[in-house]
Design a protein around this motif. Structure first.
Motif, mmCIF file in Angstrom:
data_model
loop_
_atom_site.group_PDB
_atom_site.id
_atom_site.type_symbol
_atom_site.label_atom_id
_atom_site.label_comp_id
_atom_site.label_asym_id
_atom_site.label_seq_id
_atom_site.Cartn_x
_atom_site.Cartn_y
_atom_site.Cartn_z
ATOM 1 N N ALA A 165 -19.668 -10.475 -0.778
ATOM 2 C CA ALA A 165 -20.896 -10.506 0.116
ATOM 3 C C ALA A 165 -21.337 -9.101 0.208
ATOM 4 N N LEU A 166 -22.594 -9.021 0.389
ATOM 5 C CA LEU A 166 -23.238 -7.661 0.421
ATOM 6 C C LEU A 166 -22.783 -6.837 1.657
ATOM 7 N N THR A 167 -22.551 -5.665 1.597
ATOM 8 C CA THR A 167 -22.332 -4.717 2.761
ATOM 9 C C THR A 167 -23.857 -4.440 3.478
ATOM 10 N N PRO A 168 -23.775 -3.769 4.514
ATOM 11 C CA PRO A 168 -25.176 -3.391 5.150
ATOM 12 C C PRO A 168 -25.797 -2.420 4.094
ATOM 13 N N LEU A 169 -24.985 -1.664 3.522
ATOM 14 C CA LEU A 169 -25.606 -0.668 2.635
ATOM 15 C C LEU A 169 -26.373 -1.379 1.446
ATOM 16 N N GLY A 170 -25.267 -2.407 0.833
ATOM 17 C CA GLY A 170 -25.796 -3.181 -0.231
ATOM 18 C C GLY A 170 -27.093 -3.993 -0.081
ATOM 19 N N ALA A 171 -27.060 -4.714 1.015
ATOM 20 C CA ALA A 171 -28.129 -5.335 1.565
ATOM 21 C C ALA A 171 -29.479 -4.496 1.728
ATOM 22 N N ARG A 172 -29.353 -3.339 2.283
ATOM 23 C CA ARG A 172 -30.465 -2.393 2.291
ATOM 24 C C ARG A 172 -30.928 -2.089 1.094
ATOM 25 N N LEU A 173 -30.183 -1.505 -0.021
ATOM 26 C CA LEU A 173 -30.316 -1.298 -1.232
ATOM 27 C C LEU A 173 -31.086 -2.560 -2.069
ATOM 28 N N ARG A 174 -30.499 -3.710 -1.821
ATOM 29 C CA ARG A 174 -31.139 -4.810 -2.439
ATOM 30 C C ARG A 174 -32.568 -4.981 -1.926
ATOM 31 N N ASP A 175 -32.933 -5.064 -0.781
ATOM 32 C CA ASP A 175 -34.378 -5.011 -0.486
ATOM 33 C C ASP A 175 -35.340 -4.012 -0.635
ATOM 34 N N ASP A 176 -34.432 -2.749 -0.785
ATOM 35 C CA ASP A 176 -35.548 -1.978 -1.423
ATOM 36 C C ASP A 176 -35.936 -1.705 -2.874
ATOM 37 N N LEU A 177 -34.787 -2.286 -3.514
ATOM 38 C CA LEU A 177 -34.890 -2.363 -4.957
ATOM 39 C C LEU A 177 -35.653 -3.546 -5.705
ATOM 40 N N ALA A 178 -35.331 -4.629 -4.988
ATOM 41 C CA ALA A 178 -35.669 -5.853 -5.595
ATOM 42 C C ALA A 178 -37.468 -5.980 -5.818
ATOM 43 N N PRO A 179 -38.381 -5.626 -4.698
ATOM 44 C CA PRO A 179 -39.693 -5.604 -5.049
ATOM 45 C C PRO A 179 -40.147 -4.653 -5.867
ATOM 46 N N ALA A 180 -39.759 -3.315 -6.047
ATOM 47 C CA ALA A 180 -39.958 -2.393 -6.902
ATOM 48 C C ALA A 180 -39.617 -2.528 -8.318
ATOM 49 N N PHE A 181 -38.525 -3.238 -8.568
ATOM 50 C CA PHE A 181 -37.985 -3.676 -9.867
ATOM 51 C C PHE A 181 -38.687 -4.882 -10.232
#
Length: 291
Positions: free
Chosen positions: A56-72
């Motif tokens: 499972a994603l940690t809160p930090l992992g979830a935030r990083l995913r949300d920030d990275l996915a659209p830009a990537f």
């Protein structure tokens, strides 16, 4: 973060399974684990919570995913568009059709070719010289009936195969039949288009006789398809056509009677020799791969 690190992280954030992520990216599971461990060391905190049963994603992992996915996604899209443009795939592909109705019949292929950055422009070929716009460079490809044996043109994959019908006036004796035969062509005048075409092209069996040797009477030629059908409706003669004409040119004064023994006709993609653009090649590859 390197591109591959981002790709591994985002894939694991979606799959939440190290094995499936490895299969998806065609790498080893150890490579996925090493990449995530290196990222977590860099950030100084866990990106995923692991147990023997789940990831499972940690809160930090979830935030990083949300920030990275659209830009990537934007970066990947920009790279793909640049590659396509460099290869000449972006933009409009003008294709002439001898019979515009065929464009509807092969629509799945045209839709498979289309992307947000490339499209197909359907043009109608000149009824009296279907090769004219292709040879003039006004279109990049042509969809026309086979056979085509022109030294300056390349014949690509077949796009559509369909049976033949005979167009007759509704008052014609053939109109009451369930089918006709090639030998029946000797019993009336056969009409055709006025096209400056070589002898191999779409005339009744050469040299204008039936399979049994009965002579076929040539009728007048016509400059447009609507004029041809009007002559059929008036009883001037009959005309063999591809079967889709029965759906696209229905009129109360003309009946389309199936042939029992005529071979099917095929429509193919044709382009200029030495003039296969990247767009034409892409469309031909899709057509060749289609079931």
């Amino acid at each position: 973060m390197e591109r591959r690190d981002i790709e591994v992280f985002l894939a694991l954030a979606e799959e939440l399974h190290f094995g499936r992520t490895a299969e998806r990216l065609h790498v080893s599971q150890a490579r996925v684990s090493q990449t995530i461990a290196a990222l977590e060391r860099r950030f100084g905190a866990a990106l995923f919570a692991r147990s023997s049963r789940r990831v499972a994603l940690t809160p930090l992992g979830a935030r990083l995913r949300d920030d990275l996915a659209p830009a990537f996604a934007r970066i990947e899209g920009a790279v793909a568009r640049a590659v396509a443009a460099g290869r000449g795939l972006d933009g409009e592909l003008p294709v002439a059709f001898e019979a515009p109705g065929v464009a509807d019949l092969i629509r799945p292929l045209l839709e498979a070719y289309r992307t947000p950055d490339r499209s197909v422009a359907v043009r109608e070929a000149d009824f009296t010289d279907v090769f004219a716009s292709l040879r003039a460079g006004e279109v990049d490809a042509l969809v026309t009936l086979l056979p085509v044996a022109e030294p300056d043109l390349v014949v690509g994959p077949e796009l559509l195969v369909e049976p033949m019908v005979l167009a007759v006036a509704t008052g014609h004796p053939f109109a009451r039949r369930d089918h006709v035969t090639l030998d029946d062509l000797a019993r009336d005048t056969v009409l055709r288009a006025a096209r400056p075409a070589p002898a191999y092209w779409r005339d009744p069996p050469a040299p204008w006789t039936t399979a049994r040797g009965a002579p076929i009477t040539r009728g007048p030629t016509f400059a447009t398809f609507q004029e041809l059908l009007a002559a059929v409706a008036a009883g001037t003669g009959v005309c063999p056509l591809a079967a889709h004409a029965a759906d696209y040119f229905t009129r109360p004064t003309v009946r389309f009677v199936p042939f029992r023994d005529a071979p099917p006709v095929a429509w193919a993609l044709v382009w200029r020799a030495g003039g296969a653009t990247a767009r034409v090649t892409a469309l031909a590859a899709l057509a060749a791969a289609a079931p």
